[in-house]
Every structure is written in C-alpha cells, then in structure tokens.
Write an enzyme that holds these catalytic residues in place. Structure first.
Site, short mmCIF file in Angstrom:
data_model
loop_
_atom_site.label_atom_id
_atom_site.label_comp_id
_atom_site.label_asym_id
_atom_site.label_seq_id
_atom_site.Cartn_x
_atom_site.Cartn_y
_atom_site.Cartn_z
N LYS A 57 90.01 27.34 25.78
CA LYS A 57 88.56 27.64 25.48
C LYS A 57 87.88 27.87 26.67
CE LYS A 57 89.68 25.89 20.72
NZ LYS A 57 89.60 24.98 20.13
N GLN A 101 87.71 18.70 20.09
CA GLN A 101 88.92 19.15 19.82
C GLN A 101 89.69 18.10 18.77
OE1 GLN A 101 90.44 22.07 20.77
NE2 GLN A 101 92.05 21.76 19.44
N ASP A 124 81.91 25.03 16.09
CA ASP A 124 83.30 25.42 15.23
C ASP A 124 82.76 25.66 13.50
OD1 ASP A 124 85.45 25.40 16.63
OD2 ASP A 124 85.65 23.11 16.55
#
Ligand code: NAP
Length: 291
Positions: A57, A101, A124
């Site tokens: 990412k 994460q 997200d």
C-alpha cells in the site's frame, strides 16, 4: 451453450487505469492547493502477511504521488498506545487518510480502534460513521473492495438500474457495503448468507451475482443465470493454487461477464485506497475553502 464464453473482466488492467487517473488527479490537486495527500499506515505486531500488505500500500501510494507515513507498534502494544497514535494522526494536517491494518493482535479490539479514526480520514471506509453515511446515501468514504467492484461493473458496461443483484456474504467489510452500493445504483438487491435456503436457486435469479464467502469454487455453473455478470471476491488458497468462490471453468461458459481470480477484484482494492486518500484530501480542502 457450447462455444459461448463470458467476457473476462480484467481487474489488473482496470486497476492500472484507476491508478494512472489517481496519479494525474493527485498532481492536479498538488498544483492547485500546494499540498500533497498523505496516507498514514499503522501496523501493530509482526504478522508477515500484514507487513506485506502494508508495504504494498505504501509503495503504491508513492507511485501516484501520495506521501506515506508509516507507524509500527510492537505486538504487545497497549490499546492506549494505539489510541494515542490514532488521535495524533487525526490531528495531523499532513495526514489525509489513516489505515490501521487488520487483524490487530488478539488482546486489541480492531473494530474499536478503527472506529476512532476520524471519518474524514477513514480511507478504508469501515468506521460506523462511514457505514452510516453510506446507508444514508450521504457523501463519505466507501470501503475499498466493494467500491472497486462498482468500478469493474461500470468498466464492463454492466447495467445496474433495475437489475437483480445477489450478494452472497453479509460481512461488514464487504457484503453489507456491497449491497448498499448496488442499491444506491438502483439495483434490486438480495443479500444471501449461510442461512439462506436453496442458495443455488437464489443465485440463479441474479443478473449480477457477487460472491464473497471464502469457500473454494462453491458457486457452480448451474447456479448462474445465462448471461449474468459474475463477480468473484473470494480468495481461497489450496494445494492446487489460488481460487475464488466461483468455479471459474464452469461459470465462464454460462456468464455474460466474469472476474477471474487472481486478476479480478483483488487488484482494485489498493487502487481504490489511493482514490479514497485523494478524495479525503479533497474533502478537507473543500471544507477549508468554504469555512
Ligand atoms: P467473512 O467475514 O468470513 O464473511 C463470509 C460471509 O459468507 C458471511 O456472511 C457468511 O454467512 C457467508 N457464508 C459462509 N458460508 C456460506 C455458505 N455455505 N453459503 C452462503 N454463505 C456463506 O468474509 P469476508 O471478509 O466478507 O470475505 C469473503 C471472501 O472475500 C474471503 O475469501 C476474503 O478473502 C475475500 N475478500 C477479498 C478481498 C479482496 O481484496 N479481493 C477483500 C475482502 C474479502 P454468515 O454471515 O451467515 O456467517
């Protein structure tokens, strides 16, 4: 029908196109505002798969001109430590988006922690506020994987208005937001799950069938309405390789369009994370301009 084969929706190529567009849009944003969008990543513990995901990412962010700020905390970090870091990043103007994460180590509550992320930085799209904005049809950041599926369907020219979409899977991460996005696009949506009776018959009614279950090749060719668009979100690793939730070999002969695994939905997730990071930066910049 022998010889008929579905259009293969090339997620890799479409994701590359999205990334190129994001890179152009980031450059224009930076030129206009003098600012660089920034993505902060938080990795708690040493899970090797998570470390690879985060590294990918960050690398992808750099490739499109997004600054990245990486924070690693030890596996025994306390909830208070992670909370303090999220609060600090919420306040940091250089940070447009924050990604914690998952999964976090067992002693931490991942849902609670991600819920602390400022909704304006929730790239997200998984905080309760972002989920609420999606349900209410209000502007906000959308979860990356279902947002990526919407781009794939649009690129494949799949018409959603009035179509019957069946989503198999009702997770907060994917199934529920997927259903909301399809509904917002005027599809008639059915959400199926492990308690659904005669799943094959329900699936066969779908003009658009989205499978997000995590069961290797569960969706068979005779579950698919001829000509339907089939999106396979599943990632299942077995001795004979990586497979989706759809039996591709059978489905490709029946569907009108289908995403492969790998190379379908997977590549879209990071592309949409980059898009969301820029969107987050733009939302803040717009707010400031009107303040
Ligand atoms: P999840 O949280 O485990 O949810 C799975 C869903 O499937 C649940 O709603 C479950 O129903 C349903 N289900 C389980 N067995 C079923 C059955 N026999 N028949 C019908 N429904 C059944 O998984 P997830 O996070 O949504 O992920 C699903 C899959 O997508 C996984 O393979 C995951 O790796 C993949 N995925 C890929 C990406 C990507 O970037 N490509 C992103 C996210 C997820 P209940 O609710 O009734 O238990």
């Amino acid at each position: 029908m022998a010889g008929v084969s579905a259009e293969i929706i090339d997620g890799k190529a479409i994701a590359a196109k999205v990334r190129e567009q994001v890179a152009r849009d980031v450059a224009a944003f930076t030129e206009r505002t003098g600012r660089t969008p920034g993505l902060a990543t938080i990795l708690v513990g040493e899970d090797p798969a998570s470390a690879i995901y985060v590294a990918n990412k960050r690398k992808s962010a750099g490739e499109v001109g997004i600054a990245s700020f990486h924070h690693e905390l030890p596996a025994d970090a306390s909830g208070e430590q992670v909370e303090a870091l999220i609060e600090q990043l919420n306040e940091d103007d250089a940070v447009s988006g924050i990604l914690c994460q998952l999964p976090v180590p067992d002693h931490l509550d991942g849902v609670h922690l991600t819920g602390l992320i400022d909704a304006r930085k929730d790239v997200d799209g998984l905080t309760p506020l972002s989920a609420g904005y999606l349900a209410l049809g209000r502007e906000g950041l959308r979860p990356c994987t279902p947002a990526g599926v919407m781009v794939l369907l649009a690129e494949a020219g799949v018409s959603l208005s009035g179509a019957h979409a069946v989503v198999i899977g009702r997770s907060n991460l994917f199934g529920k937001p997927m259903a909301q996005l399809l509904l917002a696009a005027n599809a008639t949506v059915t959400i199926a799950h492990s308690r659904t009776k005669d799943l094959a018959a329900v699936a066969r009614t779908a003009d658009v069938l989205v499978a997000a279950v995590g069961r290797d090749r569960m969706v068979k060719g005779d579950w698919i309405k001829p000509g339907a668009a089939v999106v396979d979100v599943g990632i299942n690793r077995s001795e004979d390789g990586l497979h989706g939730d759809v039996d591709f070999a059978e489905a490709v002969a029946v569907a009108g369009a289908i995403t492969p695994v790998p190379g379908g939905v997977g590549p879209m997730t990071i592309a949409m994370l980059l898009r969301n990071t820029l969107t987050a930066a733009e939302l803040v910049s717009r707010e400031e301009a009107t303040a």
